[in-house]
Design a protein around this motif. Structure first.
Motif, PDB file in Angstrom:
ATOM      1  N   THR A  59       0.850  -1.186   0.000  1.00  0.00           N
ATOM      2  CA  THR A  59       0.000   0.000   0.000  1.00  0.00           C
ATOM      3  C   THR A  59       0.885   1.236   0.000  1.00  0.00           C
ATOM      4  O   THR A  59       1.804   1.348   0.804  1.00  0.00           O
ATOM      5  CB  THR A  59      -0.928   0.012   1.227  1.00  0.00           C
ATOM      6  N   LEU A  60       0.588   2.145  -0.923  1.00  0.00           N
ATOM      7  CA  LEU A  60       1.386   3.358  -1.086  1.00  0.00           C
ATOM      8  C   LEU A  60       0.482   4.574  -1.176  1.00  0.00           C
ATOM      9  O   LEU A  60      -0.607   4.495  -1.738  1.00  0.00           O
ATOM     10  CB  LEU A  60       2.199   3.277  -2.383  1.00  0.00           C
ATOM     11  N   ALA A  61       0.941   5.682  -0.649  1.00  0.00           N
ATOM     12  CA  ALA A  61       0.260   6.959  -0.838  1.00  0.00           C
ATOM     13  C   ALA A  61       1.082   7.761  -1.833  1.00  0.00           C
ATOM     14  O   ALA A  61       2.286   7.914  -1.671  1.00  0.00           O
ATOM     15  CB  ALA A  61       0.143   7.713   0.483  1.00  0.00           C
ATOM     16  N   MET A  62       0.418   8.245  -2.867  1.00  0.00           N
ATOM     17  CA  MET A  62       1.116   8.990  -3.908  1.00  0.00           C
ATOM     18  C   MET A  62       0.405  10.312  -4.165  1.00  0.00           C
ATOM     19  O   MET A  62      -0.820  10.353  -4.215  1.00  0.00           O
ATOM     20  CB  MET A  62       1.176   8.186  -5.201  1.00  0.00           C
ATOM     21  N   ALA A  63       1.179  11.363  -4.321  1.00  0.00           N
ATOM     22  CA  ALA A  63       0.627  12.685  -4.637  1.00  0.00           C
ATOM     23  C   ALA A  63       1.557  13.359  -5.632  1.00  0.00           C
ATOM     24  O   ALA A  63       2.502  14.026  -5.256  1.00  0.00           O
ATOM     25  CB  ALA A  63       0.480  13.523  -3.379  1.00  0.00           C
ATOM     26  N   GLU A  64       1.310  13.133  -6.891  1.00  0.00           N
ATOM     27  CA  GLU A  64       2.127  13.726  -7.941  1.00  0.00           C
ATOM     28  C   GLU A  64       1.481  15.035  -8.397  1.00  0.00           C
ATOM     29  O   GLU A  64       0.292  15.248  -8.210  1.00  0.00           O
ATOM     30  CB  GLU A  64       2.278  12.755  -9.104  1.00  0.00           C
ATOM     31  N   GLU A  65       2.261  15.895  -9.024  1.00  0.00           N
ATOM     32  CA  GLU A  65       1.763  17.213  -9.417  1.00  0.00           C
ATOM     33  C   GLU A  65       0.765  17.171 -10.560  1.00  0.00           C
ATOM     34  O   GLU A  65      -0.102  18.023 -10.660  1.00  0.00           O
ATOM     35  CB  GLU A  65       2.932  18.130  -9.773  1.00  0.00           C
ATOM     36  N   THR A  66       0.885  16.175 -11.439  1.00  0.00           N
ATOM     37  CA  THR A  66      -0.029  16.081 -12.578  1.00  0.00           C
ATOM     38  C   THR A  66      -0.556  14.656 -12.679  1.00  0.00           C
ATOM     39  O   THR A  66       0.035  13.711 -12.130  1.00  0.00           O
ATOM     40  CB  THR A  66       0.676  16.437 -13.902  1.00  0.00           C
ATOM     41  N   ASP A 109      -3.523  -7.794  -8.736  1.00  0.00           N
ATOM     42  CA  ASP A 109      -4.751  -7.038  -8.544  1.00  0.00           C
ATOM     43  C   ASP A 109      -4.348  -5.667  -8.029  1.00  0.00           C
ATOM     44  O   ASP A 109      -3.348  -5.533  -7.324  1.00  0.00           O
ATOM     45  CB  ASP A 109      -5.680  -7.740  -7.553  1.00  0.00           C
ATOM     46  N   VAL A 110      -5.124  -4.673  -8.396  1.00  0.00           N
ATOM     47  CA  VAL A 110      -4.790  -3.303  -7.989  1.00  0.00           C
ATOM     48  C   VAL A 110      -6.069  -2.545  -7.686  1.00  0.00           C
ATOM     49  O   VAL A 110      -7.088  -2.748  -8.341  1.00  0.00           O
ATOM     50  CB  VAL A 110      -3.956  -2.584  -9.082  1.00  0.00           C
ATOM     51  N   SER A 111      -5.993  -1.723  -6.665  1.00  0.00           N
ATOM     52  CA  SER A 111      -7.085  -0.785  -6.412  1.00  0.00           C
ATOM     53  C   SER A 111      -6.462   0.564  -6.100  1.00  0.00           C
ATOM     54  O   SER A 111      -5.419   0.652  -5.450  1.00  0.00           O
ATOM     55  CB  SER A 111      -7.995  -1.254  -5.281  1.00  0.00           C
ATOM     56  N   ILE A 112      -7.106   1.588  -6.596  1.00  0.00           N
ATOM     57  CA  ILE A 112      -6.599   2.943  -6.434  1.00  0.00           C
ATOM     58  C   ILE A 112      -7.765   3.816  -6.014  1.00  0.00           C
ATOM     59  O   ILE A 112      -8.806   3.835  -6.681  1.00  0.00           O
ATOM     60  CB  ILE A 112      -5.957   3.454  -7.740  1.00  0.00           C
ATOM     61  N   ASP A 113      -7.596   4.501  -4.899  1.00  0.00           N
ATOM     62  CA  ASP A 113      -8.648   5.359  -4.374  1.00  0.00           C
ATOM     63  C   ASP A 113      -8.088   6.727  -4.060  1.00  0.00           C
ATOM     64  O   ASP A 113      -6.997   6.835  -3.487  1.00  0.00           O
ATOM     65  CB  ASP A 113      -9.223   4.775  -3.077  1.00  0.00           C
ATOM     66  N   GLN A 139      -4.030  13.324  -4.276  1.00  0.00           N
ATOM     67  CA  GLN A 139      -3.338  12.230  -3.606  1.00  0.00           C
ATOM     68  C   GLN A 139      -4.192  10.968  -3.671  1.00  0.00           C
ATOM     69  O   GLN A 139      -5.395  11.010  -3.486  1.00  0.00           O
ATOM     70  CB  GLN A 139      -3.038  12.581  -2.152  1.00  0.00           C
ATOM     71  N   VAL A 140      -3.555   9.859  -3.969  1.00  0.00           N
ATOM     72  CA  VAL A 140      -4.260   8.578  -4.057  1.00  0.00           C
ATOM     73  C   VAL A 140      -3.568   7.533  -3.200  1.00  0.00           C
ATOM     74  O   VAL A 140      -2.382   7.644  -2.889  1.00  0.00           O
ATOM     75  CB  VAL A 140      -4.354   8.054  -5.512  1.00  0.00           C
ATOM     76  N   GLU A 141      -4.354   6.525  -2.839  1.00  0.00           N
ATOM     77  CA  GLU A 141      -3.807   5.363  -2.158  1.00  0.00           C
ATOM     78  C   GLU A 141      -3.812   4.214  -3.169  1.00  0.00           C
ATOM     79  O   GLU A 141      -4.845   3.930  -3.779  1.00  0.00           O
ATOM     80  CB  GLU A 141      -4.661   4.998  -0.948  1.00  0.00           C
ATOM     81  N   VAL A 142      -2.654   3.623  -3.366  1.00  0.00           N
ATOM     82  CA  VAL A 142      -2.487   2.537  -4.325  1.00  0.00           C
ATOM     83  C   VAL A 142      -2.254   1.254  -3.542  1.00  0.00           C
ATOM     84  O   VAL A 142      -1.358   1.194  -2.698  1.00  0.00           O
ATOM     85  CB  VAL A 142      -1.276   2.805  -5.262  1.00  0.00           C
ATOM     86  N   ARG A 143      -3.065   0.235  -3.825  1.00  0.00           N
ATOM     87  CA  ARG A 143      -2.898  -1.070  -3.194  1.00  0.00           C
ATOM     88  C   ARG A 143      -2.630  -2.106  -4.276  1.00  0.00           C
ATOM     89  O   ARG A 143      -3.468  -2.317  -5.152  1.00  0.00           O
ATOM     90  CB  ARG A 143      -4.139  -1.432  -2.371  1.00  0.00           C
ATOM     91  N   LEU A 144      -1.459  -2.704  -4.205  1.00  0.00           N
ATOM     92  CA  LEU A 144      -1.073  -3.744  -5.150  1.00  0.00           C
ATOM     93  C   LEU A 144      -1.122  -5.086  -4.437  1.00  0.00           C
ATOM     94  O   LEU A 144      -0.349  -5.318  -3.505  1.00  0.00           O
ATOM     95  CB  LEU A 144       0.341  -3.500  -5.678  1.00  0.00           C
ATOM     96  N   ALA A 145      -2.037  -5.942  -4.841  1.00  0.00           N
ATOM     97  CA  ALA A 145      -2.069  -7.308  -4.326  1.00  0.00           C
ATOM     98  C   ALA A 145      -1.078  -8.098  -5.172  1.00  0.00           C
ATOM     99  O   ALA A 145      -1.123  -8.047  -6.401  1.00  0.00           O
ATOM    100  CB  ALA A 145      -3.474  -7.888  -4.423  1.00  0.00           C
TER     101      ALA A 145
END
Length: 141
Positions: A51-58, A83-87, A96-102
């Protein structure tokens, strides 16, 4: 709801294309297209999650960061995203999104194409077109 993805041949590389009704689903479809371009997990059941939190400029930078992370997980940890979910994160900085990579161990999948080395930033497209979010990315193999 309309979503999907595909990998198409490109001179010396591959192009990954994805589409969906919203940004997060389109990102997830792009991840699936990338993985399916080189691996067949045969329906393996995930045994780990990153699980990662990402906040890119674009939005384009976010797409590159997510796909780079998929490659990084393979190269450094030997984990393949199946499997992936992005919220979008509630109450977080805009974008900013939370990325979950199963994931599964990469050796449990059959290699069906060249392993990706990097995501190219030239010819990158990610945004709304004709009512859908669409992504187009060149992948160096």
């Amino acid at each position: 709801m309309s979503k999907g993805h595909r990998a198409v041949p490109h001179t010396a590389d591959i192009a990954v294309e994805a589409w969906a009704d919203n940004r997060e689903e389109c990102l997830a479809e792009a991840v699936q297209a990338l993985v399916e371009s080189f691996a067949d997990s045969g329906g393996a059941v995930p045994d780990d999650c990153v699980t990662l939190a990402m906040a890119e400029e674009t939005d384009e930078a976010l797409l590159v960061a997510v796909l780079d992370e998929v490659i990084y997980q393979i190269e450094v940890y030997g984990r393949l995203a199946v499997d992936v979910s992005i919220d979008e994160r509630t109450g977080a900085t805009k974008g900013q999104v939370e990325v979950r990579l199963a994931t599964v161990p990469v050796e449990t999948a059959d290699q069906v194409g060249a392993m990706p080395k990097a995501i190219a930033v030239h010819s990158l497209r990610f945004g709304r077109e004709c009512g859908l979010w669409r992504a187009h990315v060149l992948v160096d193999v």
